[in-house]
Motif scaffolding. Structure first.
Motif, PDB file in Angstrom:
ATOM      1  N   ALA A 402      62.239 -52.033  10.815  1.00 35.40           N
ATOM      2  CA  ALA A 402      62.803 -52.307  12.136  1.00 35.40           C
ATOM      3  C   ALA A 402      63.192 -53.765  12.309  1.00 35.40           C
ATOM      4  O   ALA A 402      63.716 -54.149  13.362  1.00 35.40           O
ATOM      5  CB  ALA A 402      61.806 -51.915  13.221  1.00 35.40           C
ATOM      6  N   LEU A 403      62.942 -54.596  11.297  1.00 31.53           N
ATOM      7  CA  LEU A 403      63.295 -56.012  11.395  1.00 31.53           C
ATOM      8  C   LEU A 403      64.749 -56.225  11.005  1.00 31.53           C
ATOM      9  O   LEU A 403      65.250 -55.616  10.066  1.00 31.53           O
ATOM     10  CB  LEU A 403      62.401 -56.855  10.469  1.00 31.53           C
ATOM     11  N   ARG A 619      59.711 -46.805  19.084  1.00 33.83           N
ATOM     12  CA  ARG A 619      61.126 -47.178  18.955  1.00 33.83           C
ATOM     13  C   ARG A 619      61.426 -47.671  17.547  1.00 33.83           C
ATOM     14  O   ARG A 619      62.490 -47.375  16.988  1.00 33.83           O
ATOM     15  CB  ARG A 619      61.491 -48.258  19.972  1.00 33.83           C
ATOM     16  N   ALA A 620      60.479 -48.427  16.971  1.00 33.91           N
ATOM     17  CA  ALA A 620      60.701 -48.944  15.612  1.00 33.91           C
ATOM     18  C   ALA A 620      60.842 -47.795  14.617  1.00 33.91           C
ATOM     19  O   ALA A 620      61.657 -47.848  13.684  1.00 33.91           O
ATOM     20  CB  ALA A 620      59.552 -49.864  15.207  1.00 33.91           C
ATOM     21  N   THR A 621      60.048 -46.739  14.810  1.00 31.40           N
ATOM     22  CA  THR A 621      60.140 -45.582  13.909  1.00 31.40           C
ATOM     23  C   THR A 621      61.481 -44.891  14.065  1.00 31.40           C
ATOM     24  O   THR A 621      62.089 -44.443  13.082  1.00 31.40           O
ATOM     25  CB  THR A 621      58.995 -44.602  14.215  1.00 31.40           C
ATOM     26  N   HIS A 623      64.332 -46.305  14.904  1.00 33.64           N
ATOM     27  CA  HIS A 623      65.336 -47.128  14.213  1.00 33.64           C
ATOM     28  C   HIS A 623      65.232 -46.962  12.697  1.00 33.64           C
ATOM     29  O   HIS A 623      66.245 -46.898  11.987  1.00 33.64           O
ATOM     30  CB  HIS A 623      65.164 -48.593  14.599  1.00 33.64           C
ATOM     31  N   ARG A 624      63.993 -46.898  12.196  1.00 30.00           N
ATOM     32  CA  ARG A 624      63.811 -46.748  10.741  1.00 30.00           C
ATOM     33  C   ARG A 624      64.371 -45.412  10.262  1.00 30.00           C
ATOM     34  O   ARG A 624      65.045 -45.340   9.236  1.00 30.00           O
ATOM     35  CB  ARG A 624      62.325 -46.872  10.397  1.00 30.00           C
ATOM     36  N   LYS A 625      64.097 -44.352  11.016  1.00 30.23           N
ATOM     37  CA  LYS A 625      64.588 -43.028  10.615  1.00 30.23           C
ATOM     38  C   LYS A 625      66.110 -42.948  10.742  1.00 30.23           C
ATOM     39  O   LYS A 625      66.775 -42.299   9.920  1.00 30.23           O
ATOM     40  CB  LYS A 625      63.915 -41.949  11.459  1.00 30.23           C
ATOM     41  N   MET A 626      66.667 -43.588  11.761  1.00 29.83           N
ATOM     42  CA  MET A 626      68.125 -43.618  11.879  1.00 29.83           C
ATOM     43  C   MET A 626      68.749 -44.302  10.660  1.00 29.83           C
ATOM     44  O   MET A 626      69.769 -43.840  10.124  1.00 29.83           O
ATOM     45  CB  MET A 626      68.527 -44.349  13.161  1.00 29.83           C
ATOM     46  N   LYS A 627      68.108 -45.364  10.221  1.00 27.93           N
ATOM     47  CA  LYS A 627      68.605 -46.079   9.048  1.00 27.93           C
ATOM     48  C   LYS A 627      68.467 -45.224   7.801  1.00 27.93           C
ATOM     49  O   LYS A 627      69.380 -45.170   6.963  1.00 27.93           O
ATOM     50  CB  LYS A 627      67.830 -47.393   8.892  1.00 27.93           C
ATOM     51  N   ALA A 628      67.349 -44.515   7.671  1.00 27.64           N
ATOM     52  CA  ALA A 628      67.110 -43.694   6.485  1.00 27.64           C
ATOM     53  C   ALA A 628      68.101 -42.531   6.392  1.00 27.64           C
ATOM     54  O   ALA A 628      68.571 -42.180   5.303  1.00 27.64           O
ATOM     55  CB  ALA A 628      65.674 -43.163   6.507  1.00 27.64           C
ATOM     56  N   PHE A 629      68.433 -41.909   7.539  1.00 32.67           N
ATOM     57  CA  PHE A 629      69.347 -40.765   7.552  1.00 32.67           C
ATOM     58  C   PHE A 629      70.810 -41.177   7.718  1.00 32.67           C
ATOM     59  O   PHE A 629      71.700 -40.322   7.728  1.00 32.67           O
ATOM     60  CB  PHE A 629      68.969 -39.804   8.688  1.00 32.67           C
ATOM     61  N   GLY A 630      71.070 -42.469   7.859  1.00 28.72           N
ATOM     62  CA  GLY A 630      72.444 -42.929   8.039  1.00 28.72           C
ATOM     63  C   GLY A 630      73.030 -42.548   9.384  1.00 28.72           C
ATOM     64  O   GLY A 630      74.235 -42.322   9.513  1.00 28.72           O
ATOM     65  N   ILE A 631      72.177 -42.463  10.408  1.00 33.33           N
ATOM     66  CA  ILE A 631      72.618 -42.091  11.745  1.00 33.33           C
ATOM     67  C   ILE A 631      73.056 -43.336  12.503  1.00 33.33           C
ATOM     68  O   ILE A 631      72.309 -44.315  12.573  1.00 33.33           O
ATOM     69  CB  ILE A 631      71.497 -41.364  12.507  1.00 33.33           C
TER      70      ILE A 631
END
Length: 635
Positions: A402-403, A619-621, A623-631
């Motif tokens: 999330a950073l 919220r950090a989770t 953002h991390r999952k959005m990044k992992a799935f390319g959302i």
């Protein structure tokens, strides 16, 4: 009476007469000068008001040749003894502060509540430091605008930069000051770090956090001493981001009434001042009855309140086992969330390999070495950390995924690193050991990698190992060495972290049956039976989501069944998929995490905070999952 002190008293009396001669005129001129000074210097209002008082009310001259008066030793000695008595008689924390100040070329100043300097420490072993001497008078009416007088006047931490000092002689110096408070929250003095003002804000950040930690420790020591016969409860914001700031303390009587609290406890309860807390019931202030805390020693009670932050509560000094005390009521209020710390024994159920990992990790932790935990998603990395650290550590977790490189995140990481330095430096003086956990360290941005590398290198030079008072733990969902080979992670930092690396096995390589039985009983809070066909189903399934998936399946099975027995039918309802052979033909999980995340975001109109509340995650989770799935958010 010494001549010098007589002069000080006479001059001070004259200032007081001037200050009280014409209140209306004083206020008028103070307002005019304050506005003028703020316009010219962009100063904070408190500094501007102080300058106005110095010029108009006290008639001080900025270019005075000898602006700081000094008491003689005979006047200072009784004040020194009184200060030692007021701070509890233990001077270890001041000695550690003095060492840090001397090593940095700075000066530690401790004054009493009148602004008289009673302790001075520098590299010259207590000798004068750039004109600052024992017995110096830092009252604003004599010494003008300075850090000590501002901290006393404002009742809070205060930093006065060189340009903000009233007297020209003090322009080269910066003063970071923090009030020292007793158990009743009365100011008993000020701790100050004075340094040459280099203009580097990092210097002030370190000094402020160092003094805050020391002041908090002094007050907590006095508080525990005053309320030694009462129940003392620790209260902290859930998921706190401050590494060295410990929990606030609340003293409660047998009727659940608050007798006292440390300096910032009122803000956690949502009150403006400390006075609002005293006399309230603990339940009204913090949302939990005292018996809920007292009956579960060693357990953290997390309470979600109607207003304000979620709080973590735990009993520091439980009451005696005599429950017939008048005023104690049976537990009637359901606890919204009650979290019991897992043990290492619980964590390693069904896996001899995990038992060995737990033993080695515990030994590593006891020596204060950095720990790296690798493993697939859901293998229990966070659970292992919780079992290792327990309540013995004040823990701050940073989700590196999330950073980003924003100024806010850079400042936050810089602040944490400074706090880590302080935690190591104040070994033994802090109320709790401290732990800094970097989750998903493989996604740590370069600026944070550099900061972490520096603190590990710095502490490694000063000590043969990291201090056991301060530990750093990192986690990674894939081998960190692979990330190094991809050139997205520093190799020097990797070698610092990988000396004590632990790889958690996936659930498909463990016997899941005993773990499932233990987990089901913990989820239900009572004895639960798993039928033979249910254990066969659990044993034959590949568990791509590992322990986290097992927990979700068991929770749903308990809901679908009668809550006392789990059958294959209950598991089938939870998994809705035929049995597969482990490690050979793993069936896909019916739970589509990406689609669930998209549904939550769409339902919340892409309000991440609302989606996080819907899913019950941070919220950090998200953002991390959005990044992992390319959302990405729709344009």
């Amino acid at each position: 009476m010494p001549i010098q002190f007589t002069f000080y008293r006479a001059r001070l009396a004259l200032k007081i007469d001037i200050a009280s001669a014409n209140i209306a005129e004083r206020n008028l001129w103070e307002g005019i000068l304050m506005a003028d000074y703020m316009t010219k210097t962009n100063a904070v209002p408190a500094i501007a008001a102080s300058w106005a008082r110095c010029e108009r009310v006290y008639n001080l001259k900025r270019n005075a040749a000898q602006p700081i008066l000094r008491l003689q030793s005979s006047e200072v000695a009784p004040r020194q003894e009184a200060m030692i008595d007021r701070t509890g008689g233990k001077q270890g924390i001041f000695r550690q502060l003095a060492t840090l100040a001397a090593n940095a070329g700075n000066c530690l100043i401790v004054t009493d509540r009148d602004g008289i300097l009673v302790r001075l420490e520098s590299k010259d072993a207590g000798e004068d430091w750039n004109g600052i001497a024992l017995g110096s008078v830092w009252d604003e009416r004599i010494a003008g605008t300075n850090g000590v007088s501002m901290a006393l006047a404002e009742g809070r931490d205060f930093t006065v930069r060189g340009k903000d000092h009233f007297y020209s002689q003090l322009k080269p110096f910066a003063c970071c000051s923090v009030p020292l408070r007793d158990a009743a929250n009365e100011i008993i003095g000020v701790a100050n770090l004075s340094s040459i003002d280099t203009g580097n804000p990092t210097d002030f950040l370190f000094a402020q956090q160092l003094l805050r930690a020391a002041a908090s420790r002094i007050q907590q020591t006095l508080f525990e001493k005053k309320f030694t016969d009462q129940c003392i409860v620790s209260v902290a914001a859930h998921g706190r981001r401050d590494l060295i700031k410990g929990a606030e303390l609340i003293a409660v009587d047998e009727n659940g009434i608050i007798l006292g609290a440390t300096s910032q406890a009122h803000s956690l309860a949502g009150y403006e001042t400390h006075a609002h807390l005293t006399g309230l019931s603990f339940e009204d202030a913090f949302g939990a009855e005292m018996p809920n805390i007292d009956h579960v020693p060693g357990r953290v009670l997390s309470v979600r309140r109607d207003q304000g932050p979620m709080l973590d509560l735990w009993s520091r000094a439980p009451l005696q086992d005599n429950r017939a005390v008048v005023g104690w009521r049976p537990v009637t209020m359901p606890v919204r969330h009650q979290r019991q710390q897992p043990t290492l024994k619980d964590f390693a159920i069904g896996s001899p390999a995990l038992r060995e990992i737990c033993d080695r990790a515990k030994a590593t932790l006891d020596h204060g070495l950095p720990i790296l935990i690798e493993g697939e998603t859901g293998t229990g990395k966070s659970a292992l950390i919780t079992a290792l650290l327990g309540n013995a550590f004040n823990t701050v977790t940073v989700d590196c995924a999330a950073l980003d490189a924003s100024d806010e995140n850079r400042d936050y990481v810089r602040s944490l690193i400074e706090q880590a330095r302080i935690a190591v430096a104040l070994d033994g003086a802090m109320p709790q050991k401290t732990a800094l956990v970097f989750d998903n360290v493989d996604e740590m941005p370069p600026f944070a990698q550099a900061a972490l590398r520096n603190i590990l290198d710095e502490t490694g030079k000063a000590h043969s190992t990291f201090d056991a008072n301060m530990v750093i733990v990192t986690t990674c969902r894939r081998p960190l060495k692979d990330v190094v080979e991809e050139r997205t992670f520093r190799d020097d930092l990797y070698y610092m972290l990988s000396g004590a690396a632990f790889i958690l096995p996936p659930l498909r390589h463990r016997d899941a049956r005993p773990l499932a039985k233990c987990m089901a009983q913990r989820l239900a809070g009572k004895q639960v039976t798993l039928t033979q066909d249910a254990t066969d189903e659990i044993s034959n399934y590949g568990w791509p989501g590992n322990v986290r998936e097992l927990q979700s399946v068991l929770r749903q099975a308990l809901i679908q069944g009668d809550g006392t027995q789990i059958t294959r039918l209950d598991l089938a309802l939870a998994t809705s998929s035929p049995v597969s052979t482990p490690c050979i033909a793993m069936r896909p999980s019916p739970y589509n995490e990406e689609q669930t995340l998209l549904d939550a975001l769409n339902g919340a109109r892409w309000n991440v905070s609302k989606a996080a509340r819907t899913l019950g995650i941070g919220r950090a989770t998200i953002h991390r999952k959005m990044k992992a799935f390319g959302i990405a958010r729709p344009i």
